[in-house]
Motif scaffolding. Structure first.
Motif, short mmCIF file in Angstrom:
data_model
loop_
_atom_site.label_atom_id
_atom_site.label_comp_id
_atom_site.label_asym_id
_atom_site.label_seq_id
_atom_site.Cartn_x
_atom_site.Cartn_y
_atom_site.Cartn_z
N GLN A 1 -67.98 10.07 -19.70
CA GLN A 1 -67.71 11.24 -19.16
C GLN A 1 -66.25 11.81 -19.05
N ALA A 2 -65.37 11.01 -18.68
CA ALA A 2 -63.87 11.20 -18.78
C ALA A 2 -63.37 11.72 -20.07
N ALA A 3 -63.96 11.16 -21.12
CA ALA A 3 -63.39 11.48 -22.58
C ALA A 3 -64.31 12.84 -22.87
N ARG A 4 -65.40 13.22 -22.10
CA ARG A 4 -65.97 14.46 -22.49
C ARG A 4 -65.43 15.61 -21.64
N ASP A 5 -64.74 15.27 -20.45
CA ASP A 5 -64.10 16.21 -19.60
C ASP A 5 -62.78 16.73 -20.29
N ILE A 6 -62.30 15.86 -20.97
CA ILE A 6 -60.98 16.05 -21.85
C ILE A 6 -61.43 16.99 -22.84
N GLN A 7 -62.25 16.85 -23.46
CA GLN A 7 -62.91 17.58 -24.39
C GLN A 7 -63.32 19.29 -24.03
N THR A 8 -64.05 19.07 -22.98
CA THR A 8 -64.33 20.23 -22.31
C THR A 8 -63.42 21.08 -21.96
N ALA A 9 -62.36 20.60 -21.63
CA ALA A 9 -61.14 21.58 -21.33
C ALA A 9 -60.36 21.77 -22.51
N PHE B 1 -61.54 22.54 -25.41
CA PHE B 1 -62.38 23.66 -25.96
C PHE B 1 -62.81 24.73 -25.21
N GLU B 2 -62.23 24.77 -23.83
CA GLU B 2 -62.82 25.75 -23.20
C GLU B 2 -62.66 27.20 -23.68
N HIS B 3 -61.59 27.52 -24.23
CA HIS B 3 -61.47 28.73 -24.88
C HIS B 3 -61.78 29.28 -26.43
N ILE B 4 -62.62 28.05 -26.94
CA ILE B 4 -62.88 28.22 -28.36
C ILE B 4 -64.38 28.20 -28.42
#
Length: 504
Positions: free
Chosen positions: A411-419, A421-424
């Motif tokens: 989940q921590a790694a996914r949170d990094i990816q969410t942030a 690609f937030e604007h992509i």
């Protein structure tokens, strides 16, 4: 006199608005439905006539014509019963026309006038919201449709309740969203003895949505590992839950309106047909790859699947969508799934064990794995050996990380990816990246790049393989909360990319 009611026709996950025009005119008594209906829609006239008769409503001795517009759009399913009945009741001035025209309806009628739940209530609610209409559906489908929230959803138990509602005699309550269903598997990664490398591959795959191939002898724990994958995956985001539930709604898989936040885990048998895996058949229904959208597609005994079925996976893996083309329908479904495959190293399964291998070893292993084409094998980001576990290891107490602790890292790694690609648009995980975006987020340092180039040259990595190593390395760095890709990240990514050993 012509009355208008509204419903939907399904094209993949899209629900297209359909106008139900009902005319009662002088002439020989007849009840006809036009507008490209299928058999189920054509039979609606008998269900509607009998349902109205059960309410002591007799049809006049006139010509009744139901037109489903647009006429060139195929109409399939029993959910046209309710809108046809509403149009007819409005044409007979039993219920107000203006109230009917502001409602999108779907539902199947029983002969006694009760409403039977139908598939597709969730995408129908989306279409009703886009057309600024309320949705009228069977009560059992109301909780599912109410999840949209952008339109008023009314659930009715019978056609008589609908008539009373429109006439103001007994107004029906607005449906509430169903409960979010939980799916506790009770399967902990700690139950798997040994197989630390395979567990690490499972964690990396879950963190970045990477495709995983596991190869090992029978009983080594491949299926056991895959069954514990749902326990370490992050829950679906609200947008992902809605996307997935719309597909499951069309397939009739939603349970009493409850929308699950658990990622789907589909495991079809290797005898499944191409239509079952990719989609198709009557009405071009979604297949397993679409039902696994935003989740996991686990294919056990991977080489045993028909060669044609496996080859059809190549394009959906890359594009995240599949076009089901038939003579009378061209339907597009989303299918952004994580592919997890398991295979024995050969037909008998004991290629690494000289005492148990068949007489054709090692040729039998080469022939067996040749059933998987090179281009398809190249699409697996991670390849891992799953060696047999010794009996002494089975007697040891459970040790290692639990599914809960691994899930926190994922989940921590996914949170990094969410942030990241937030604007992509269109990107959610590292596995989705390509082109310039991949170069920007997965730029290794000089030492790491030199290692990657030497490995690519020595082992003949394709351009796709080179980029997949970078994606995996980016995920490994995210698991370690590292902003940059370093040599150990590249080295570990390469170790999962290179051909498996003797047992694979």
């Amino acid at each position: 006199m012509v009355a208008h009611a509204y419903t939907v026709a399904f094209e993949g996950v899209e629900a297209r608005s359909v106008e139900v025009q009902c005319a009662v005119t002088p002439g020989l008594p007849a009840f006809s439905i036009v507008g490209l209906p299928d058999k189920a829609v054509s039979e609606a006239r008998d269900r509607v006539r009998t349902a109205l008769s059960s309410m002591a409503i007799a049809l006049p001795s006139k010509r009744i014509t139901i037109n489903l517009s647009p006429a060139d759009l195929p109409k399939e399913g029993s959910h046209f019963d309710l809108p046809i009945a509403l149009g007819l009741l409005a044409a007979l001035e039993i219920i107000p026309k203006d109230a009917v025209s502001q409602t999108c309806a779907l539902g199947e009628l029983s002969l006694d006038g009760s409403l039977v739940p139908v598939i597709g209530a969730l995408p129908a609610a989306m279409a009703a919201a886009n057309d600024d209409r309320s949705l009228l559906c069977p009560r059992a489908s109301g909780a599912e449709a109410a999840w949209v929230g952008a339109c008023s959803v009314i659930g009715a138990a019978s056609l008589l309740d609908v008539v009373k509602h429109f006439n103001g005699q007994s107004v029906l309550e607005t449906a509430s969203p169903g409960e979010v269903t939980a799916d506790p598997t009770g399967r902990d990664l700690r139950d798997v003895r040994g197989q630390e490398r395979a567990k690490r591959a499972l964690e990396i795959a879950a963190a970045g949505r990477h495709h995983l191939m596991m190869i090992g002898t029978p009983g080594s724990g491949k299926s056991m590992l895959a069954a514990r994958l749902p326990g370490i995956l992050p829950i679906l985001s609200p947008q992902e839950a809605l996307e997935t539930s719309m597909i499951h709604s069309l397939a009739g898989l939603l349970d009493e309106g409850g929308i699950s936040r658990q990622r789907p885990f589909r495991e079809p048998h290797h005898t499944a047909s191409m239509a079952a895996i990719v989609g198709g058949g009557r009405g071009a229904k979604p297949g397993e790859i679409s039902l696994a959208h935003n989740g996991v597609l686990f294919l056990d005994e991977f080489p045993e699947f028909a060669r044609a079925v496996l080859e059809t996976l190549r394009q959906p893996i890359e594009t995240g969508e599949v076009m089901v083309a038939r003579a009378n329908a061209h339907v597009k479904y989303p299918c952004r799934f994580m592919l997890v495959a398991a295979a024995n190293p050969c037909k008998c399964g004991y290629l690494p064990d000289p005492a148990r291998a068949c007489s054709r070893a090692p040729v039998c292993g080469e022939d067996y794995m040749a059933r998987i084409s090179g281009p398809l094998m190249d699409r697996f980001d991670l390849r891992v050996d799953v060696p047999p576990v010794s009996f002494t290891d089975l007697d040891l107490p459970a040790s290692g990380d639990t599914s809960q602790s691994v899930a926190l890292r994922v989940q921590a790694a996914r949170d990094i990816q969410t942030a990241r690609f937030e604007h992509i648009s269109g990107l959610r995980t590292n596995a989705d990246t390509e082109g310039q975006t991949l170069e920007e987020i997965a730029h290794p340092d000089a030492e790491s790049r030199a290692l990657l180039l030497r490995a690519a040259e020595r082992f003949g990595l394709s351009a796709r393989g080179y980029h997949r190593v970078l994606r995996v390395a980016r995920t490994i760095a995210d698991l370690e909360q590292s902003a940059t890709i370093q040599r150990p990240h590249i080295a570990e990514a390469l170790s999962f990319r290179l051909p498996v050993g003797a047992s694979g």
